[in-house]
Design an enzyme around this catalytic site. Sequence first.
Site, PDB file in Angstrom:
ATOM      1  N   HIS A 104       0.807  -1.222   0.000  1.00 14.21           N
ATOM      2  CA  HIS A 104       0.000   0.000   0.000  1.00 14.21           C
ATOM      3  C   HIS A 104       0.840   1.271   0.000  1.00 14.21           C
ATOM      4  O   HIS A 104       0.341   2.345   0.328  1.00 14.21           O
ATOM      5  CB  HIS A 104      -0.953  -0.009   1.194  1.00 14.21           C
ATOM      6  CG  HIS A 104      -1.966  -1.111   1.124  1.00 14.21           C
ATOM      7  ND1 HIS A 104      -2.656  -1.578   2.227  1.00 14.21           N
ATOM      8  CD2 HIS A 104      -2.404  -1.857   0.071  1.00 14.21           C
ATOM      9  CE1 HIS A 104      -3.477  -2.544   1.848  1.00 14.21           C
ATOM     10  NE2 HIS A 104      -3.340  -2.729   0.543  1.00 14.21           N
ATOM     11  N   SER A 177      -7.033  -8.173   9.456  1.00 13.60           N
ATOM     12  CA  SER A 177      -8.390  -8.719   9.498  1.00 13.60           C
ATOM     13  C   SER A 177      -8.737  -9.543   8.269  1.00 13.60           C
ATOM     14  O   SER A 177      -9.776 -10.204   8.228  1.00 13.60           O
ATOM     15  CB  SER A 177      -9.391  -7.566   9.628  1.00 13.60           C
ATOM     16  OG  SER A 177      -9.319  -6.734   8.480  1.00 13.60           O
TER      17      SER A 177
END
Length: 233
Positions: A104, A177
């Site tokens: 990212h 997650s």
Amino acid sequence: MEKIAVLTGAGMSAESGISTFRDSGGLWEQHRVEDVASIDGYVRNPALVLDFYNQRRRELLHTEPCLGHHLLAQMQEHYDITVVTQNVDDLHERAGQHHVVHLHGELLKATSSLDPNDPRQLRTLTPPDTDIHLGDRAPDGSQLRPYIVWFGEAVPKIEQAISVVEQADIFVVIGTSLNVYPAAGLSRYVAAHAPVYVIDPKPVAWNSTHPFRHIQRGASDGVAELMRLLGKA
């Protein structure tokens, strides 16, 4: 030397004190995602976006790697490890990790607003002044922007990450997650023979048919437990 692919998320950096986006009290409760982490938000209010990431950089400069970062780096004595991280900080590198793939982007880099993935436009931001200001220019003349992959943008290093996972003898997931794609989809490229360890204190929404072992601890304690399980503690 066996190869380990490690996917790390916000839970890894949280142990160093870096604010997370998704947990209660996280950054998303203070800012709308579309305002500070999308290309539309950047076009609409570049000053707000630049200031948001300037603040994140200042925070990072006063942050140190946690024990989990250091333990992963120590494991390089026994394994060929590549860390694929969703985090934009440099804590893995500062702990001594040799091979890190930043999915990212990287907080301490700036790039072109016209072509953010052109390596010729990249600029490393070094202390003491790591801020990006309106009017700062990339080599192509466009406004410098954070070297961050915003929501809605392509993830240019995902193919490299897939290759890392496909070649791994062991796959480890720490502090994520598995809700954000395409990073979450990396679990589907694990080789059939490769054991999988997921380190997270919370229940895991595993998204693959591949069996895994859940180490229900925080990042640092979890990596220490992983080392014991692998016989490298």
